[in-house]
Write a protein that holds these residues in place. Structure first.
Motif, PDB file in Angstrom:
ATOM      1  N   PHE A 139      -7.456   2.123  -4.591  1.00 14.03           N
ATOM      2  CA  PHE A 139      -6.249   1.981  -3.483  1.00 14.03           C
ATOM      3  C   PHE A 139      -5.239   2.953  -3.860  1.00 14.03           C
ATOM      4  N   TRP A 140      -4.605   3.618  -2.713  1.00  9.28           N
ATOM      5  CA  TRP A 140      -3.185   4.297  -3.309  1.00  9.28           C
ATOM      6  C   TRP A 140      -2.391   4.165  -1.788  1.00  9.28           C
ATOM      7  N   VAL A 141      -1.255   4.303  -1.966  1.00  8.30           N
ATOM      8  CA  VAL A 141      -0.323   4.038  -0.663  1.00  8.30           C
ATOM      9  C   VAL A 141       1.019   5.192  -0.616  1.00  8.30           C
ATOM     10  N   SER A 142       1.246   5.472   0.330  1.00 11.41           N
ATOM     11  CA  SER A 142       2.328   6.640   0.765  1.00 11.41           C
ATOM     12  C   SER A 142       3.481   5.748   1.477  1.00 11.41           C
ATOM     13  N   ALA A 143       4.627   6.224   1.210  1.00  7.73           N
ATOM     14  CA  ALA A 143       5.719   5.935   2.217  1.00  7.73           C
ATOM     15  C   ALA A 143       6.003   6.956   3.422  1.00  7.73           C
ATOM     16  N   LEU A 144       6.443   6.349   4.416  1.00 14.35           N
ATOM     17  CA  LEU A 144       7.112   7.203   5.791  1.00 14.35           C
ATOM     18  C   LEU A 144       8.202   6.949   6.174  1.00 14.35           C
ATOM     19  N   ASN A 145       8.924   7.821   6.642  1.00 14.12           N
ATOM     20  CA  ASN A 145      10.212   7.693   7.244  1.00 14.12           C
ATOM     21  C   ASN A 145      10.272   8.911   8.523  1.00 14.12           C
ATOM     22  N   ALA A 146      11.321   9.098   9.216  1.00 15.58           N
ATOM     23  CA  ALA A 146      11.626  10.101  10.192  1.00 15.58           C
ATOM     24  C   ALA A 146      11.460  11.614   9.543  1.00 15.58           C
ATOM     25  N   SER A 147      11.646  11.575   8.125  1.00 14.26           N
ATOM     26  CA  SER A 147      11.939  12.919   7.755  1.00 14.26           C
ATOM     27  C   SER A 147      10.481  13.426   7.309  1.00 14.26           C
ATOM     28  N   GLY A 148       9.590  12.583   7.005  1.00 14.37           N
ATOM     29  CA  GLY A 148       8.091  12.892   6.424  1.00 14.37           C
ATOM     30  C   GLY A 148       7.633  11.649   5.507  1.00 14.37           C
ATOM     31  N   ILE A 149       6.502  12.122   4.937  1.00 13.08           N
ATOM     32  CA  ILE A 149       5.772  11.177   4.094  1.00 13.08           C
ATOM     33  C   ILE A 149       5.843  11.541   2.669  1.00 13.08           C
TER      34      ILE A 149
END
Length: 176
Positions: free
Chosen positions: A117-127
């Motif tokens: 497993f691996w995870v990334s965070a996202l918001n309006a500016s990108g990942i």
């Protein structure tokens, strides 16, 4: 004298029109600065937690992670795949889920199997960059007791069972 002055009609018209300079003010730099202040930076990489005790069943895993900064996050992208020694296997397909929370329970998994497993965070500016990868293991399937092979006497009992798991099981616990 004041009274005489006030009785006089005074002409307030200007003989020449004032000469105002028409200036255009360039505010593009200020707008750019304001936009940069309001812009939210892309988040930092999340940190995935190691597998917690009792976080697995034979067909599901509960995966948790955290974010060690004050980044603004709209959602997370959780990726996983089965761990396999074969390089080009259909089981190596990556799965991706969008999650709002910092945890997720993945279902429909294979018993006694390792998953990465691996995870990334996202918001309006990108990942964000992905977290480090963590390996989780589903619980083994319960063995099947061979009831026709059970033997017992006054002080002992013989139980036989077989595993339904593809991968070997480390140990079994028999409860009376």
């Amino acid at each position: 004298r004041l009274e005489e002055f006030l009785k006089k009609e005074v002409d307030l018209e200007l003989s020449t029109l004032p000469d105002f300079e028409e200036r255009v003010i360039d505010v593009s730099e200020v707008e750019q600065l304001m936009n940069s202040i309001n812009a939210v930076p892309a988040p930092c990489a999340p940190v995935i937690n190691p597998q917690a005790p009792n976080a697995a069943t034979g067909t599901s895993l509960r995966v948790c992670w955290g974010l060690f900064s004050d980044d603004t996050v709209e959602c997370y992208q959780l990726c996983y795949k089965p761990v396999s020694n074969e390089r080009h296997s259909d089981e190596q397909a990556e799965h991706t889920l969008k999650v709002k929370e910092t945890y997720c329970t993945i279902t429909d998994l294979v018993p006694n199997t390792q998953y990465e497993f691996w995870v990334s965070a996202l918001n309006a500016s990108g990942i964000s960059p992905p977290s480090e990868r963590a390996v989780y293991v589903t619980a083994p399937s319960p063995p099947t007791i061979k009831s026709k092979k059970i033997r017992s006497c006054e002080n002992a009992a013989l139980l036989c069972w077989e595993s339904r798991d593809i991968n070997p099981v480390d140990s079994y616990t028999v409860e009376l």
